[in-house]
Design a protein around this motif. Sequence first.
Motif, PDB file in Angstrom:
ATOM      1  N   PRO A   1       1.334 -20.091  -5.523  1.00  0.00           N
ATOM      2  CA  PRO A   1       0.395 -20.747  -6.443  1.00  0.00           C
ATOM      3  C   PRO A   1      -1.057 -20.329  -6.278  1.00  0.00           C
ATOM      4  CG  PRO A   1       1.845 -22.352  -5.381  1.00  0.00           C
ATOM      5  CD  PRO A   1       1.981 -21.070  -4.641  1.00  0.00           C
ATOM      6  N   THR A   2      -1.377 -19.544  -5.262  1.00  0.00           N
ATOM      7  CA  THR A   2      -2.760 -19.162  -5.006  1.00  0.00           C
ATOM      8  C   THR A   2      -3.105 -17.875  -5.749  1.00  0.00           C
ATOM      9  OG1 THR A   2      -2.254 -17.818  -3.038  1.00  0.00           O
ATOM     10  CG2 THR A   2      -2.520 -20.186  -2.717  1.00  0.00           C
ATOM     11  N   ALA A   3      -4.366 -17.448  -5.624  1.00  0.00           N
ATOM     12  CA  ALA A   3      -4.764 -16.138  -6.154  1.00  0.00           C
ATOM     13  C   ALA A   3      -4.103 -15.079  -5.277  1.00  0.00           C
ATOM     14  CB  ALA A   3      -6.281 -15.999  -6.142  1.00  0.00           C
ATOM     15  N   ILE A   4      -2.998 -14.545  -5.746  1.00  0.00           N
ATOM     16  CA  ILE A   4      -2.079 -13.796  -4.890  1.00  0.00           C
ATOM     17  C   ILE A   4      -2.659 -12.446  -4.491  1.00  0.00           C
ATOM     18  CG2 ILE A   4      -0.805 -12.539  -6.681  1.00  0.00           C
ATOM     19  CD1 ILE A   4       0.744 -14.485  -3.757  1.00  0.00           C
ATOM     20  N   GLU A   5      -2.393 -12.056  -3.256  1.00  0.00           N
ATOM     21  CA  GLU A   5      -2.677 -10.716  -2.740  1.00  0.00           C
ATOM     22  C   GLU A   5      -1.391 -10.164  -2.164  1.00  0.00           C
ATOM     23  OE1 GLU A   5      -6.292 -10.314  -0.360  1.00  0.00           O
ATOM     24  OE2 GLU A   5      -6.773 -12.391  -0.842  1.00  0.00           O
ATOM     25  N   CYS A   6      -1.204  -8.856  -2.233  1.00  0.00           N
ATOM     26  CA  CYS A   6       0.032  -8.249  -1.739  1.00  0.00           C
ATOM     27  C   CYS A   6       0.253  -8.529  -0.261  1.00  0.00           C
ATOM     28  CB  CYS A   6       0.019  -6.746  -2.006  1.00  0.00           C
ATOM     29  SG  CYS A   6       0.190  -6.308  -3.757  1.00  0.00           S
ATOM     30  N   ARG A   7      -0.820  -8.647   0.493  1.00  0.00           N
ATOM     31  CA  ARG A   7      -0.672  -8.874   1.934  1.00  0.00           C
ATOM     32  C   ARG A   7      -0.033 -10.229   2.238  1.00  0.00           C
ATOM     33  NH1 ARG A   7      -5.110 -11.767   4.224  1.00  0.00           N
ATOM     34  NH2 ARG A   7      -6.633 -12.391   2.642  1.00  0.00           N
ATOM     35  N   PHE A   8      -0.091 -11.167   1.296  1.00  0.00           N
ATOM     36  CA  PHE A   8       0.553 -12.459   1.512  1.00  0.00           C
ATOM     37  C   PHE A   8       2.070 -12.322   1.585  1.00  0.00           C
ATOM     38  CE2 PHE A   8      -3.122 -14.772  -0.884  1.00  0.00           C
ATOM     39  CZ  PHE A   8      -3.969 -14.496   0.176  1.00  0.00           C
ATOM     40  N   PHE A   9       2.609 -11.236   1.038  1.00  0.00           N
ATOM     41  CA  PHE A   9       4.061 -11.035   0.987  1.00  0.00           C
ATOM     42  C   PHE A   9       4.547 -10.024   2.034  1.00  0.00           C
ATOM     43  CE2 PHE A   9       5.197 -12.368  -3.645  1.00  0.00           C
ATOM     44  CZ  PHE A   9       4.706 -13.638  -3.379  1.00  0.00           C
ATOM     45  N   ILE A  10       3.745  -9.719   3.012  1.00  0.00           N
ATOM     46  CA  ILE A  10       4.135  -8.722   4.010  1.00  0.00           C
ATOM     47  C   ILE A  10       5.486  -9.036   4.659  1.00  0.00           C
ATOM     48  CG2 ILE A  10       3.540  -7.850   6.313  1.00  0.00           C
ATOM     49  CD1 ILE A  10       0.644  -7.650   5.350  1.00  0.00           C
ATOM     50  N   PRO A  11       5.781 -10.292   5.044  1.00  0.00           N
ATOM     51  CA  PRO A  11       7.114 -10.546   5.616  1.00  0.00           C
ATOM     52  C   PRO A  11       8.257 -10.187   4.668  1.00  0.00           C
ATOM     53  CG  PRO A  11       5.639 -12.377   6.093  1.00  0.00           C
ATOM     54  CD  PRO A  11       4.922 -11.483   5.126  1.00  0.00           C
ATOM     55  N   ILE A  12       8.085 -10.433   3.363  1.00  0.00           N
ATOM     56  CA  ILE A  12       9.139 -10.071   2.401  1.00  0.00           C
ATOM     57  C   ILE A  12       9.282  -8.559   2.324  1.00  0.00           C
ATOM     58  CG2 ILE A  12       9.787 -10.107  -0.035  1.00  0.00           C
ATOM     59  CD1 ILE A  12       8.622 -12.858  -0.274  1.00  0.00           C
ATOM     60  N   TYR A  13       8.165  -7.857   2.290  1.00  0.00           N
ATOM     61  CA  TYR A  13       8.227  -6.394   2.267  1.00  0.00           C
ATOM     62  C   TYR A  13       9.006  -5.864   3.469  1.00  0.00           C
ATOM     63  CZ  TYR A  13       4.735  -5.800  -1.477  1.00  0.00           C
ATOM     64  OH  TYR A  13       4.072  -5.801  -2.683  1.00  0.00           O
ATOM     65  N   LEU A  14       8.668  -6.342   4.657  1.00  0.00           N
ATOM     66  CA  LEU A  14       9.334  -5.835   5.853  1.00  0.00           C
ATOM     67  C   LEU A  14      10.813  -6.193   5.862  1.00  0.00           C
ATOM     68  CD1 LEU A  14       6.487  -5.114   6.744  1.00  0.00           C
ATOM     69  CD2 LEU A  14       7.063  -5.946   9.037  1.00  0.00           C
ATOM     70  N   LEU A  15      11.148  -7.355   5.325  1.00  0.00           N
ATOM     71  CA  LEU A  15      12.561  -7.720   5.219  1.00  0.00           C
ATOM     72  C   LEU A  15      13.294  -6.745   4.304  1.00  0.00           C
ATOM     73  CD1 LEU A  15      14.964  -9.632   5.625  1.00  0.00           C
ATOM     74  CD2 LEU A  15      14.070 -11.021   3.744  1.00  0.00           C
ATOM     75  N   LEU A  16      12.683  -6.390   3.172  1.00  0.00           N
ATOM     76  CA  LEU A  16      13.317  -5.453   2.248  1.00  0.00           C
ATOM     77  C   LEU A  16      13.420  -4.055   2.858  1.00  0.00           C
ATOM     78  CD1 LEU A  16      11.652  -6.565  -1.103  1.00  0.00           C
ATOM     79  CD2 LEU A  16      13.943  -7.106  -0.264  1.00  0.00           C
ATOM     80  N   TYR A  17      12.389  -3.635   3.599  1.00  0.00           N
ATOM     81  CA  TYR A  17      12.472  -2.337   4.276  1.00  0.00           C
ATOM     82  C   TYR A  17      13.622  -2.338   5.285  1.00  0.00           C
ATOM     83  CZ  TYR A  17       7.630  -1.871   2.572  1.00  0.00           C
ATOM     84  OH  TYR A  17       6.493  -1.832   1.807  1.00  0.00           O
ATOM     85  N   ALA A  18      13.786  -3.460   6.000  1.00  0.00           N
ATOM     86  CA  ALA A  18      14.856  -3.540   6.990  1.00  0.00           C
ATOM     87  C   ALA A  18      16.224  -3.497   6.310  1.00  0.00           C
ATOM     88  CB  ALA A  18      14.707  -4.820   7.814  1.00  0.00           C
ATOM     89  N   VAL A  19      16.379  -4.222   5.210  1.00  0.00           N
ATOM     90  CA  VAL A  19      17.642  -4.188   4.469  1.00  0.00           C
ATOM     91  C   VAL A  19      17.958  -2.767   4.027  1.00  0.00           C
ATOM     92  CG1 VAL A  19      18.756  -4.898   2.314  1.00  0.00           C
ATOM     93  CG2 VAL A  19      17.535  -6.592   3.700  1.00  0.00           C
ATOM     94  N   LEU A  20      16.959  -2.082   3.499  1.00  0.00           N
ATOM     95  CA  LEU A  20      17.183  -0.731   2.984  1.00  0.00           C
ATOM     96  C   LEU A  20      17.520   0.251   4.105  1.00  0.00           C
ATOM     97  CD1 LEU A  20      17.133   1.230   0.606  1.00  0.00           C
ATOM     98  CD2 LEU A  20      14.673   1.478   0.953  1.00  0.00           C
TER      99      LEU A  20
END
Length: 466
Positions: free
Chosen positions: A400-419
């Motif tokens: 809900p905030t003014a989103i920045e990509c760095r806020f999603f770093i854990p999701i990115y790393l999870l997707l990198y690990a899955v891949l």
Amino acid sequence: MSLQSSSAPERVVVRRLTGALFLGYLVYLFSTPYTALYYDSLTYWELASQYYYATKSFKLLSFTSSVRGYLLPLLLFPVRVVAYLTLIPPIQFTRVLGAALAAGLFGWAAPAVWQAVVAPAALSWRRRLAFAGLGFVFWRDYFNFPLTDFLSLAVMLAAVWLLIRRGQRPGWLLLAGALCMAAVNMRPVYAGAAGLLLLGGLGLARRQGLGWPRSGRLAGAFLLGLALVGAPQLVINARHYGQYTPLVLAWKNPAAPQSLYLSQLSWGLAVQKYETTIDPAYPNARIIYVDEVGQRIMDEEQISFVYGLRDLNHYLRAVARNLPDVAALYARHFFNGLDLKYPTPYIRQVYGPTLPLSLLNYTVLFLAGLLLLGRRHQRPTGPQWLVLAVLVGPCLVAIPTAIECRFFIPIYLLLYAVLCFQWPADWRRWLRWPVALAYVAFVLLCLVVSSNSLWHMSNGPRLLWP
């Protein structure tokens, strides 16, 4: 090959890869053109001076920030002293610290948690290198600067690993609790993680057949670790602001206390994405991607800023009355959080080419999503749900905030690990027309949504390919 028989050679691989990553990041970071610290990174560096310069002697309780936690400035304090004595620019020190952080996160912490939670089988050096390579390609310039995003994540991953792999020893759980509170102090959005890890740890202890007395001692050790790191923040808050809490206050203005997160809720309606630039050709340091629908809702509902419970209640009522529009707005936030275009927190050239990195990012998202869909019938285990809640939960809170990509770093790393860690050996069976068409459709859809965001950029619009 069993895990036991392969653990010693794998430890050698981990040490060598982590060392190589450290040296590689050192070479790269010292070759980047940044010459100084900026904005938030400079703020953390300057806050370190509060421990000494106000009193001319080191005093922990001289820290007075109501927005930031005490821990990262405290960790930077010795480095700041050395920089002052040697007259070496601060960024030269933070590059070394960043190289060590990147090596520890990509070389050990993230793969170790994956093995502890998802699959205990040994990971080949090729898979580990691919994971670290994705981290480098997409986030490499972040490690020039003393920011909390990657540091807090690495610390939290270490806490999770200790809880799962060393959870029957009170000493290790005390350390896990301390690391958990350290992450919370640096990134208050992890505040719910402490309770989740405590409950999850108790659940794991009961599943392992430990009695309540033993489980109670283990929980007590974890709570003691939380208290040891949280106590200085509590005393700082009590002394300077009369607030008896071990959590960071996150007050923008102590004279008129207001939660930084609550104020972000209203800003998040008007702004669908936020970035920061040091490009001298751009007229403002803030790059704001305006959301016209959100601005209309704010005007119609007379929302300005969310300062307290009364404003929050008004905000929630406005959201309820405009639920379809707000749902679409937050969906745009979610996409923009995953629409990484720059490998840096401080953009040096706003109108530089970003399409190659975007296409690579969309490809990673598609392939990781495809792998997850292929395993949709495998229900996550208890520890996996725990880790998902601890790491992904804070990302969802940020939507809900003014989103920045760095806020999603854990999701990115999870997707990198899955891949990288679940990439199948028989991947060639995917080379079929339906998958290819789905990939093209996915990328085109991403490009359309991304171009819509770029069209609403302040001082813009800009094109996908300048």
